[in-house]
Design an enzyme around this catalytic site. Structure first.
Site, mmCIF file in Angstrom:
data_model
loop_
_atom_site.group_PDB
_atom_site.id
_atom_site.type_symbol
_atom_site.label_atom_id
_atom_site.label_comp_id
_atom_site.label_asym_id
_atom_site.label_seq_id
_atom_site.Cartn_x
_atom_site.Cartn_y
_atom_site.Cartn_z
ATOM 1 N N ASP A 1 8.780 6.033 6.846
ATOM 2 C CA ASP A 1 10.196 6.073 7.377
ATOM 3 C C ASP A 1 11.502 6.345 6.667
ATOM 4 O O ASP A 1 11.217 6.316 5.480
ATOM 5 C CB ASP A 1 10.323 4.203 7.992
ATOM 6 C CG ASP A 1 9.573 4.009 9.199
ATOM 7 O OD1 ASP A 1 8.709 4.710 9.385
ATOM 8 O OD2 ASP A 1 9.618 2.832 9.594
ATOM 9 N N HIS B 1 7.813 4.200 2.952
ATOM 10 C CA HIS B 1 9.055 4.828 3.074
ATOM 11 C C HIS B 1 8.839 6.053 2.021
ATOM 12 O O HIS B 1 8.873 5.781 0.704
ATOM 13 C CB HIS B 1 10.313 3.976 2.611
ATOM 14 C CG HIS B 1 10.243 2.919 3.857
ATOM 15 N ND1 HIS B 1 9.506 1.768 3.732
ATOM 16 C CD2 HIS B 1 11.115 2.811 4.904
ATOM 17 C CE1 HIS B 1 9.854 0.897 4.840
ATOM 18 N NE2 HIS B 1 10.867 1.619 5.501
HETATM 19 NI NI NI Z 1 13.694 2.404 8.588
#
Ligand code: NI
Length: 423
Positions: free
Chosen positions: A234, A375
């Site tokens: 993400d 991430h």
């Molecule tokens: Ni996010």
């Protein structure tokens, strides 16, 4: 048919024994032992230049295995008056250990034995056995060793050491089982390897190398029922995302990148690389607000502008949405116009910023059908993922995109519905 025993090199085979002048029993000018072998693994030792003293009663040849000295065999040999002697072993070499054998010729007079020549012969298993790979269906390869010449002692540990050719180490050891006297076999599943491609196998009995061979292992596309997880990243793309994509490509793996439009607009080339690598690009809003109960206009603006960026570089739009903060409400369900993808493994990598912890959390928890959240804007997370990709492959996981995982598991993804895993 290759010979089991290789003749020793000429210069090593013969050597004159010193102290001839002290020997009254035999006159031995330039004696040499030559060893020869035949296809069935028998061998002949020939001594030349030996002149027996008339008082000598006999000559004999001793043969023993260099390794432990226990395999001693003694042969009486006759010596002709023209100076040659000949010994023929009646036991096939492949009943013996492999390695170096010691030959010693001595003459006997009045129960006293004197050595007149020594030599060595090397019994090389590689000259006799051979290996082949068959039934490479893409999901498994069967290795065979034919006529492996394995001594009883070594038969307990017959194994193949298999590693990828010309790539970083992807090595496994596989035991072979005896099919009959002539053949040993091992079946290797393609999921044993992290990489597809060319492999080298070396086959051993104990420490003795029997044979080697090369084969190619190309896995079939993941099939229904395959063990699979979806790695998702993400908030990117980021500076390290390209490296991550390269690793995914190398291991024939895919991931899903839930990009934010604000970053995607700075990394157009990376978006193209994701697409070319077969990865999926999902929508994670433009600048990461909570959207669960946002207005329809706000949701449309956040998702639409991100889709514009994705389309600009890849000619397609995201079909999946990951809500920022996992925040879902009635408004988002109604207005997202896409399935809402959550996760079943939250590494909390943004919080720990520790590659080891992230790596361990994934490995400890990964199960078939999981959606794993990381991430790619954090260097530590990319470091963890670079290690996780080969390790998960070695553990038999297919690494697929969220859409591929849904297809594999036969799950239809509905707009406005949310999914934590796909099983
Ligand atoms: Ni996010």
């Amino acid at each position: 048919m290759p010979a089991c025993a290789a003749p020793a090199e000429g210069e090593e085979a013969g050597m004159v024994i010193s102290a001839l002048e002290t020997m009254k029993m035999a006159v031995v000018p330039e004696i040499a032992l030559e060893s020869d072998s035949t296809d069935d693994g028998r061998f002949t030792v020939i001594g030349r230049g030996l002149k027996m003293h008339p008082d000598c009663q006999r000559a004999r040849l001793s043969v023993w295995y260099r390794g432990d000295g226990t395999d001693k065999r003694i042969y009486e040999v006759s010596v002709s008056r023209n100076g040659s002697c000949r010994a023929q072993d009646s036991v096939a070499w492949h009943d013996h250990h492999f390695g170096s054998y010691h030959l010693q010729l001595s003459v006997v007079q009045d129960e006293t034995e004197k050595t007149v020549a020594v030599s060595e012969v090397n019994l090389n298993a590689r000259n006799y056995a051979y290996a082949q790979a068959t039934d490479n269906t893409g999901s498994a390869v069967v290795l065979h060793v034919i006529r492996p010449c394995i001594g009883e002692q070594d038969a307990r540990s017959v194994q193949a050491v298999v590693e990828s050719s010309g790539k970083e180490s992807d090595r496994i050891r596989v035991p072979l089982t005896r099919i009959d006297d002539q053949m040993w076999e091992a079946t290797i599943s393609s999921t044993s390897f992290a990489l597809d491609g060319d492999y080298e196998a070396r086959l051993y009995a104990g420490a003795v190398e029997l044979a080697d061979l090369n084969f190619r292992m190309i896995r079939p596309a993941p099939h229904k029922g395959a063990k699979a997880v979806a790695l998702t990243f993400d908030d990117g793309p980021g500076r390290k995302t390209g490296k991550l994509i390269a690793q995914l490509k190398k291991y024939k793996s895919h991931a899903t990148f839930f990009v934010v439009g604000k970053n995607a607009s700075k990394y157009g080339v990376v978006l193209q690389t994701m697409k070319e690598a077969g990865c999926e690009i999902g929508n994670h809003s433009y600048d990461h607000p909570k959207l669960g109960n946002a207005s329809a206009e706000e949701i449309e603006k956040q998702l639409g502008s991100t889709n514009d960026v994705i389309r600009k570089y890849t000619d397609r739009e995201a079909t999946l949405v990951r809500p920022p903060y996992g925040n879902i409400g009635a408004s988002l369900r109604e207005n997202a116009q896409a399935p809402l993808i959550l996760w079943s493994i939250d590494t909390r990598d943004w919080e720990t910023r520790d590659a080891e912890v992230t790596y361990d959390r994934v490995l400890k928890n990964a199960k078939d059908g999981d959606i794993i959240l990381m991430h790619d804007i954090h260097a530590e997370s990319v470091t963890a993922a670079l290690k996780l990709i080969p390790e998960l492959r070695k553990r038999g996981f297919e690494l697929v995109t969220v859409s591929e995982l849904a297809a594999l598991k036969g799950v239809k993804l509905d707009n406005g519905a949310s999914y934590r895993s796909l099983k």
